[in-house]
Scaffold this active site. Structure first.
Site, PDB file in Angstrom:
ATOM      1  CG  HIS A 115       7.170  10.076  -0.700  1.00 24.21           C
ATOM      2  ND1 HIS A 115       7.177  10.361  -2.043  1.00 24.21           N
ATOM      3  CD2 HIS A 115       6.116   9.256  -0.495  1.00 24.21           C
ATOM      4  CE1 HIS A 115       6.183   9.729  -2.626  1.00 24.21           C
ATOM      5  NE2 HIS A 115       5.513   9.053  -1.710  1.00 24.21           N
ATOM      6  CB  SER A 173       4.454   1.586  -0.734  1.00 24.79           C
ATOM      7  OG  SER A 173       3.787   2.746  -0.315  1.00 24.79           O
ATOM      8  CB  CYS A 202       7.822   6.760  -3.712  1.00 23.83           C
ATOM      9  SG  CYS A 202       6.109   6.464  -4.122  1.00 23.83           S
ATOM     10  CE  LYS A 229      -2.688  12.673   7.392  1.00 24.71           C
ATOM     11  NZ  LYS A 229      -3.671  12.795   8.464  1.00 24.71           N
ATOM     12  CB  THR A 252      -3.463  10.937  -3.763  1.00 28.32           C
ATOM     13  OG1 THR A 252      -3.691   9.540  -3.993  1.00 28.32           O
ATOM     14  CG2 THR A 252      -4.244  11.372  -2.552  1.00 28.32           C
ATOM     15  CD  GLU A 278       5.860   3.707  -7.324  1.00 28.13           C
ATOM     16  OE1 GLU A 278       5.140   2.783  -6.944  1.00 28.13           O
ATOM     17  OE2 GLU A 278       6.281   4.598  -6.565  1.00 28.13           O
ATOM     18  CB  SER A 318      -0.245   3.421   2.750  1.00 27.46           C
ATOM     19  OG  SER A 318      -1.079   4.557   2.590  1.00 27.46           O
ATOM     20  CG  ASN A 365       2.263  10.454  -5.224  1.00 30.54           C
ATOM     21  OD1 ASN A 365       3.460  10.750  -5.246  1.00 30.54           O
ATOM     22  ND2 ASN A 365       1.813   9.361  -4.619  1.00 30.54           N
TER      23      ASN A 365
HETATM   24  N1  CAA Z   1     -13.236  19.305   4.992  1.00 34.59           N
HETATM   25  C1  CAA Z   1     -11.955  19.287   5.416  1.00 34.59           C
HETATM   26  N2  CAA Z   1     -11.265  18.118   5.660  1.00 34.59           N
HETATM   27  C2  CAA Z   1     -11.910  16.954   5.434  1.00 34.59           C
HETATM   28  C3  CAA Z   1     -13.242  16.908   5.002  1.00 34.59           C
HETATM   29  C4  CAA Z   1     -13.930  18.153   4.782  1.00 34.59           C
HETATM   30  N3  CAA Z   1     -15.190  18.198   4.342  1.00 34.59           N
HETATM   31  N4  CAA Z   1     -13.605  15.610   4.879  1.00 34.59           N
HETATM   32  C5  CAA Z   1     -12.520  14.860   5.235  1.00 34.59           C
HETATM   33  N5  CAA Z   1     -11.509  15.677   5.567  1.00 34.59           N
HETATM   34  C6  CAA Z   1     -10.154  15.306   5.987  1.00 34.59           C
HETATM   35  C7  CAA Z   1     -10.096  14.119   6.924  1.00 34.59           C
HETATM   36  O1  CAA Z   1     -10.309  14.487   8.265  1.00 34.59           O
HETATM   37  C8  CAA Z   1      -8.672  13.619   6.652  1.00 34.59           C
HETATM   38  O2  CAA Z   1      -7.747  14.435   7.337  1.00 34.59           O
HETATM   39  P1  CAA Z   1      -6.813  13.794   8.498  1.00 34.59           P
HETATM   40  O3  CAA Z   1      -6.089  12.652   7.865  1.00 34.59           O
HETATM   41  O4  CAA Z   1      -5.896  14.910   8.848  1.00 34.59           O
HETATM   42  O5  CAA Z   1      -7.741  13.372   9.563  1.00 34.59           O
HETATM   43  C9  CAA Z   1      -8.474  13.905   5.177  1.00 34.59           C
HETATM   44  O6  CAA Z   1      -9.457  14.874   4.818  1.00 34.59           O
HETATM   45  C10 CAA Z   1      -8.664  12.695   4.295  1.00 34.59           C
HETATM   46  O7  CAA Z   1      -9.892  12.120   4.631  1.00 34.59           O
HETATM   47  P2  CAA Z   1     -10.041  10.548   4.802  1.00 34.59           P
HETATM   48  O8  CAA Z   1      -8.918  10.040   5.661  1.00 34.59           O
HETATM   49  O9  CAA Z   1     -11.421  10.228   5.172  1.00 34.59           O
HETATM   50  O10 CAA Z   1      -9.766  10.163   3.278  1.00 34.59           O
HETATM   51  P3  CAA Z   1      -9.851   8.773   2.567  1.00 34.59           P
HETATM   52  O11 CAA Z   1      -9.809   7.646   3.530  1.00 34.59           O
HETATM   53  O12 CAA Z   1     -10.983   8.832   1.616  1.00 34.59           O
HETATM   54  O13 CAA Z   1      -8.495   8.776   1.707  1.00 34.59           O
HETATM   55  C11 CAA Z   1      -6.131   8.460   1.640  1.00 34.59           C
HETATM   56  C12 CAA Z   1      -7.269   9.350   2.116  1.00 34.59           C
HETATM   57  C13 CAA Z   1      -6.069   7.192   2.451  1.00 34.59           C
HETATM   58  C14 CAA Z   1      -4.818   9.233   1.774  1.00 34.59           C
HETATM   59  C15 CAA Z   1      -6.378   8.131   0.128  1.00 34.59           C
HETATM   60  O14 CAA Z   1      -6.355   9.295  -0.642  1.00 34.59           O
HETATM   61  C16 CAA Z   1      -5.369   7.147  -0.444  1.00 34.59           C
HETATM   62  O15 CAA Z   1      -5.515   5.935  -0.306  1.00 34.59           O
HETATM   63  N6  CAA Z   1      -4.312   7.662  -1.151  1.00 34.59           N
HETATM   64  C17 CAA Z   1      -3.294   6.816  -1.773  1.00 34.59           C
HETATM   65  C18 CAA Z   1      -2.332   6.234  -0.752  1.00 34.59           C
HETATM   66  C19 CAA Z   1      -1.393   7.236  -0.151  1.00 34.59           C
HETATM   67  O16 CAA Z   1      -1.172   8.294  -0.681  1.00 34.59           O
HETATM   68  N7  CAA Z   1      -0.801   6.866   1.006  1.00 34.59           N
HETATM   69  C20 CAA Z   1       0.183   7.699   1.655  1.00 34.59           C
HETATM   70  C21 CAA Z   1       1.271   6.907   2.337  1.00 34.59           C
HETATM   71  S1  CAA Z   1       1.981   5.698   1.217  1.00 34.59           S
HETATM   72  C22 CAA Z   1       3.093   6.615   0.261  1.00 34.59           C
HETATM   73  O17 CAA Z   1       3.439   7.701   0.596  1.00 34.59           O
HETATM   74  C23 CAA Z   1       3.607   6.020  -1.027  1.00 34.59           C
HETATM   75  C24 CAA Z   1       2.899   6.629  -2.160  1.00 34.59           C
HETATM   76  O18 CAA Z   1       3.363   7.564  -2.776  1.00 34.59           O
HETATM   77  C25 CAA Z   1       1.607   6.088  -2.540  1.00 34.59           C
END
Ligand code: CAA
Length: 412
Positions: free
Chosen positions: A233, A310, A111, A242, A152, A79, A201, A277
């Site tokens: 994945h 996605s 992906c 998860k 990521t 992609e 997502s 990733n």
């Molecule tokens: N110590 C330990 N853990 C902490 C922490 C700290 N100080 N602060 C936060 N965390 C934890 C949170 O509790 C959370 O864990 P849980 O999900 O288990 O609750 C984790 O760290 C991440 O924190 P947030 O959810 O607050 O993080 P965020 O909102 O800033 O971003 C994300 C996380 C949404 C994955 C972001 O990185 C993102 O958008 N990534 C790209 C999209 C992605 O990867 N999506 C996955 C599904 S889509 C897919 O798989 C296709 C693909 O390849 C993209």
């Protein structure tokens, strides 16, 4: 007749960023990345690397000892495409000197196009058992600087030879599927970085997992307990945890002790933690990680796979590890590649990130950096130029600190 993976190879760039460095520079607690996302390092491609060079480097490793003359199909899943018309597969075909009697093309569905490619290749070799197919999956995960997606990112490629002689893993033909039109992650043609609704997502990923599993289970009657290990994945390694907990719950196995669930996915997470990733390649880097780092002999064991793309499409399928698989895998070459990685600081990461090739047709030579055996040497008249180089570490390496956290490759 059986079909599946005869050989595999991995390539990931020689430069890595410590996610603790990224966290410090963005004013974020490092544990959010290392524990919350489960990521330690992020592979960063240099300006003279792209999906073609990474794929060709992975394929070079996979093809060691394989009869190239039997390859009549080459499918490139990505992609991070470099051209709207010409398939990246053609460049790889040329760099590897594959037979001209070959069907050579590129596929896309975020992906999971690598899984579609694998499934297509299986059908092909089942019809023509004397032939072999080469699947390459290669990607550079890019999000905006300072966005939640930034930690990521990652880069890497996987190559798999698919044949009726599956010395590594037999892939079973049954597969569950799920498709739904959603906007969880996408990249319009005019952007270099993906757009993503991160939390959404994750929810869509889990729904696609549940639905793909349901379809798979109805076809096969196989249950959660029929699997020894699982590969998911992995956009970040915590996503596999998860997903696995979710699958355990929806299949009525939610009471399984956390340590037992963790043991079913842990080895598959190791390489992902180290490279980040790699979109289409991620699931299969997870498989390689499982096979190369597990201290247990997995011969004869069934592995469950969930592929997610996605947009979205999911697929659940399975494979059985073959006796003697470790002797076929290029474990030593991968160990060397990980050991040769060098740690870059934030300015170098941002410099590599912001590097752009000229878009006006002027001739351009890309700066030379440590790479694998193939590199993008530049552009000439809008045409990409590739070259083969000596992949042994040069003097440039000595100035950079060694990568301390090379994964442990088990001997069984
Ligand atoms: N110590 C330990 N853990 C902490 C922490 C700290 N100080 N602060 C936060 N965390 C934890 C949170 O509790 C959370 O864990 P849980 O999900 O288990 O609750 C984790 O760290 C991440 O924190 P947030 O959810 O607050 O993080 P965020 O909102 O800033 O971003 C994300 C996380 C949404 C994955 C972001 O990185 C993102 O958008 N990534 C790209 C999209 C992605 O990867 N999506 C996955 C599904 S889509 C897919 O798989 C296709 C693909 O390849 C993209």
């Amino acid at each position: 007749m059986r079909a599946g993976i005869e050989a595999m190879g991995l390539y990931t760039p020689r430069h890595v960023l410590d996610l603790r460095t990224l966290a410090a520079s963005r004013g974020i607690a490092a544990e959010k990345f290392t524990e919350g996302l489960g990521q330690s390092w992020m592979a960063v491609p240099s300006p003279d690397e792209d999906v073609v060079t990474m794929a060709a480097n992975a394929a070079l490793t996979a093809l060691e000892g394989v009869d190239r003359g039997k390859i009549d199909t080459l499918i490139f899943a990505t992609e991070s495409g470099i051209d709207q018309s010409k398939a990246a597969a053609i460049y790889v075909h040329s760099l590897l000197g594959l037979p001209s009697r070959c069907r050579t093309f590129e596929v896309k569905q975020a992906c999971c196009s690598s899984t579609a490619a694998l499934q297509m290749a299986l059908s092909h070799v089942l019809l023509r058992p004397e032939s072999k197919a080469l699947i390459v999956a290669s990607d550079i995960a890019r999000y905006g600087i300072g966005t939640p997606g930034e930690p990521t990112q990652g880069a890497g490629a996987i190559a798999m030879v698919v044949s009726a002689n599956p010395r590594v893993m037999e892939i079973h033909p049954e597969a569950g599927f799920y498709t739904e039109d959603v906007m969880d992650f996408w990249r319009p043609n005019y952007l270099d970085e993906a757009l993503v609704d991160g939390k959404y997502s994750i929810r869509v990923y889990l729904k696609a997992l549940e639905e793909s599993w349901r379809d798979f289970h109805e076809q096969t009657k196989l249950d959660f307990r029929d699997f020894h290990r699982f590969c998911y994945h992995m956009p970040f390694s915590k996503m596999a945890a998860k997903a696995h907990l979710h699958l355990a719950r929806v299949t009525g196995n939610g009471e399984t002790p956390a340590a037992a669930l963790d043991a079913q996915i842990r080895d598959a997470q190791e390489y992902n933690r180290q490279v980040g990733n790699c979109y289409t390649a991620s699931l299969y880097i997870g498989l390689l990680s499982l096979l190369e780092t597990s201290a247990e002999d997995l011969s004869g064991r069934r592995v469950g796979f969930f592929s997610y793309g996605s947009g979205c499409m999911g697929s659940f399928f399975s494979g059985t590890v073959q006796a003697g698989y470790r002797s076929v895998l290029p474990i030593e070459a991968h160990r060397r590649m990980f050991a040769e990685r060098r740690v870059i600081d934030l300015p170098v990461y941002e410099q590599f990130y912001s590097h752009r090739l000229p878009e006006d047709g002027t001739d351009y030579a890309t700066p030379r950096h440590p790479t694998g055996a193939f590199r993008l040497s530049g552009l000439s008249g809008h045409k990409r130029q590739y070259e083969r180089v000596d992949a042994r570490p040069g003097a440039e390496w000595s100035d950079l600190p060694a990568h301390a956290a090379t994964p442990t490759l088990a001997t069984v």
